[in-house]
Structures are given as structure tokens and as C-alpha cells.
Scaffold this active site. Sequence first.
Site, PDB file in Angstrom:
ATOM      1  N   GLY A   1       0.850  -1.204   0.000  1.00  0.00           N
ATOM      2  CA  GLY A   1       0.000   0.000   0.000  1.00  0.00           C
ATOM      3  C   GLY A   1       0.882   1.248   0.000  1.00  0.00           C
ATOM      4  O   GLY A   1       2.106   1.169  -0.197  1.00  0.00           O
TER       5      GLY A   1
ATOM      6  N   ASN B   1      -3.734   0.691  11.809  1.00  0.00           N
ATOM      7  CA  ASN B   1      -4.751   1.496  12.486  1.00  0.00           C
ATOM      8  C   ASN B   1      -5.458   0.590  13.481  1.00  0.00           C
ATOM      9  O   ASN B   1      -5.572  -0.615  13.247  1.00  0.00           O
ATOM     10  CB  ASN B   1      -5.828   1.958  11.486  1.00  0.00           C
ATOM     11  CG  ASN B   1      -5.432   3.199  10.724  1.00  0.00           C
ATOM     12  OD1 ASN B   1      -4.613   4.004  11.183  1.00  0.00           O
ATOM     13  ND2 ASN B   1      -6.030   3.380   9.563  1.00  0.00           N
TER      14      ASN B   1
ATOM     15  N   LYS C   1      -4.415   8.381  17.886  1.00  0.00           N
ATOM     16  CA  LYS C   1      -4.715   8.075  16.479  1.00  0.00           C
ATOM     17  C   LYS C   1      -6.064   7.356  16.382  1.00  0.00           C
ATOM     18  O   LYS C   1      -6.872   7.617  15.493  1.00  0.00           O
ATOM     19  CB  LYS C   1      -3.577   7.215  15.904  1.00  0.00           C
ATOM     20  CG  LYS C   1      -3.756   6.772  14.472  1.00  0.00           C
ATOM     21  CD  LYS C   1      -2.641   7.261  13.568  1.00  0.00           C
ATOM     22  CE  LYS C   1      -3.010   7.338  12.103  1.00  0.00           C
ATOM     23  NZ  LYS C   1      -3.058   6.054  11.421  1.00  0.00           N
TER      24      LYS C   1
ATOM     25  N   ASN D   1      -9.262   8.302  14.133  1.00  0.00           N
ATOM     26  CA  ASN D   1      -9.830   7.343  13.172  1.00  0.00           C
ATOM     27  C   ASN D   1     -11.270   6.964  13.529  1.00  0.00           C
ATOM     28  O   ASN D   1     -12.093   6.726  12.646  1.00  0.00           O
ATOM     29  CB  ASN D   1      -8.982   6.064  13.111  1.00  0.00           C
ATOM     30  CG  ASN D   1      -7.649   6.275  12.407  1.00  0.00           C
ATOM     31  OD1 ASN D   1      -6.612   5.906  12.915  1.00  0.00           O
ATOM     32  ND2 ASN D   1      -7.667   6.880  11.236  1.00  0.00           N
TER      33      ASN D   1
HETATM   34  O1  KPL Z   1      -5.719   7.524   8.935  1.00  0.00           O
HETATM   35  C1  KPL Z   1      -6.585   7.949   8.210  1.00  0.00           C
HETATM   36  C2  KPL Z   1      -7.275   6.966   7.352  1.00  0.00           C
HETATM   37  O2  KPL Z   1      -7.867   7.326   6.340  1.00  0.00           O
HETATM   38  O3  KPL Z   1      -7.203   5.774   7.706  1.00  0.00           O
HETATM   39  C3  KPL Z   1      -6.973   9.417   8.251  1.00  0.00           C
HETATM   40  C4  KPL Z   1      -6.189  10.095   9.349  1.00  0.00           C
HETATM   41  C5  KPL Z   1      -8.442   9.555   8.531  1.00  0.00           C
HETATM   42  C6  KPL Z   1      -6.599  10.130   6.986  1.00  0.00           C
HETATM   43  O4  KPL Z   1      -7.371   9.790   5.888  1.00  0.00           O
END
Ligand code: KPL
Length: 317
Positions: free
Chosen positions: A9, A110, A201, A205
Site C-alpha cells: 500500500g 490502524n 490516532k 480514526n
Molecule cells: O488515517 C486515516 C485513514 O484514512 O485511515 C486518516 C487520518 C483519517 C486520513 O485519511
Amino acid sequence: MNVSVIGGGAIGLLYAARLAMSGNRVQVWTRTEDQALALQAKGIVLLERHVSAVVHVEARTALTAESLGAKTMDSDLILLTVKQPHINEDLMMLLQHIAKPGTMVLCLQNGIGHMDKLRSRLPQLSFAAAVTTEGALREDSCTVNHTGHGELWIEKMGETHIPSGMAENLAIKQKMFVQHLESAGIKAFLSNEMNNRIYQKLLINSVINPLTALYGVKNGELPSDPLRRSLMFAVYKESSLILAAAGLAGDTDHWERVLAVCASTADNESSMLRDVRAGRRTEIDWINGGISALASEHEMAAPLNDSVTALINALST
Ligand code: KPL
């Protein structure tokens, strides 16, 4: 240094290109064979401020019998950049195949939940959580556009999470890895307070990702409409109370940060909106679902996080 980047990615390609440009041997592991073949033939095209560079790297398809059977290089460092749904048994097999004792694996996902899974499944490896604020967009299977300079924060390895007898060794190695990343132009830092960074974070998100995906808007469009902004604030409020109970420090105006990220990534589609549009499984279970799980641990309710999780899952399954 030998570096394996798992995941082709935007962030994977950006870091792979940077590390290869500064003289490291880099192998990129991709999910599809088409991408591996394209990268092998063409290299990574890195776009930065209207300048483009072509960087040659080795590329392999994760999990073809051929790839796994082939002699792969021993990795000093592995950058794990795949999304949460791909932290599965196939990935564990690949990690076992390319890691050697002492290899450090930086995990750039994330959401939450994956670190415990990786550590309990492969206790012999050293996993460090990492958070990046780098802005990057993948334009095609070989091209990455570096849209905004950011930082890479890496969990400083303590006594916990380290295979026994390796603590001192790993601390020295971590410093060395950070120097290598810096010579590659990646602003990297070791952090003793990774939970706080991960929760910051996660909070951002938990607001931007599901709501942009449900409304079908770019990040910058989310707060510009009063109704959307009220819903953003409601989700923000619920998530921040739960994360505060779990240890998020209250020394920052987190709402201002959410708005600042919408502004600085205004033209971007969030990763969740892109996943929903492409019919892929999203990271909702590890983002808002992760916050709902923290809420249960702290005997709190999370009706909004529960709801957006159910709605996004209804859209993408
Ligand atoms: O981390 C992001 C994502 O899209 O996963 C953000 C911070 C929202 C930026 O697009």
C-alpha cells in the site's frame, strides 16, 4: 540492513522506496502476484513535490508456495504495513518464514487488538507498535505520491514483550534501526508512551473513518456540514471518554486535532471510505469495535461506536 516490507500500500511503498534509495536491501511482499510482477519490472515510482524517482526493489507475492519455498533473505527489520483484516494465519506463516531470532517487526496498523494477537501467536519474535503521521497516496500498483511529511513513532522495547534474555541487545538494535531510518530520510523516534499515541490516532480514526464512509464524503467535507459536524462531535465525545478511562492523556485538545486532520487531509478519501467503495473488508472491528471492547473492559457503554461498527459492517459484508 536487510528490510522486508510486508504490504504494497501507500505507506509500504513509501518506506520501501526511501530505505532502498539509501542503500538498504529491500524486499516488498505483496498480496497479489500482479503487483509483485509490476514492482519487479518497473520498481517503485516515488512522487515528491512534482519530482519523480524510480527505485528498484525486490518484490515477492506473499504466500505463493514458490515464494515461500524460495531462499529469501534474512530480515533485520520487518515493516508490517498490511491492514488489520490481513493479520491472519497466512501472515503468521510468512513472518515465521522471513524472520530470524532477533528480527524486529514494526507494526503500522490502524486500530487496536493486533499487537496481543501477534505476540501471543509468535512469542519468539519482537513486535513493536508504530504510528506514522506520513501522508501518502498510492496512485497505481507501483506509484506512490508522498503528499505530506510526517513522523514515525516506534514503541521503545522494555522488559515486557521481549523474548527472554534479549532485552539489552534489542534496545541497542532499536537505536541502530532508528539511525538507519533517519539516514533514509524517515523522521523516526522511539517512544515510551506508545499507548497514548495509539489512542490519539484511534480517537481520530474512530470519528473520521466511519463517518466519511457512511456519508460518502472526503475528509475535508465532513465537518463543513452542521449535521455531520454534530454527529462527529457526539462520536468524538463517546470515544474520548472511553479512551480517557483506558489511559489517554488529557493534556491535548483532541477535538481540535480531529478537525486539524480533516483540514490537512481535506482532499483525501479515508481508508475506510476507499475500502467500502472497493467492497473490501474494513478496519471497523479494530477501530470503533476496538473502542467498544475497551468500553466493556471499563464497564462503560458505547452505543455510538457499536452503531457505526454495525452500519459499516452491514455496508461491507
Ligand atoms: O488515517 C486515516 C485513514 O484514512 O485511515 C486518516 C487520518 C483519517 C486520513 O485519511
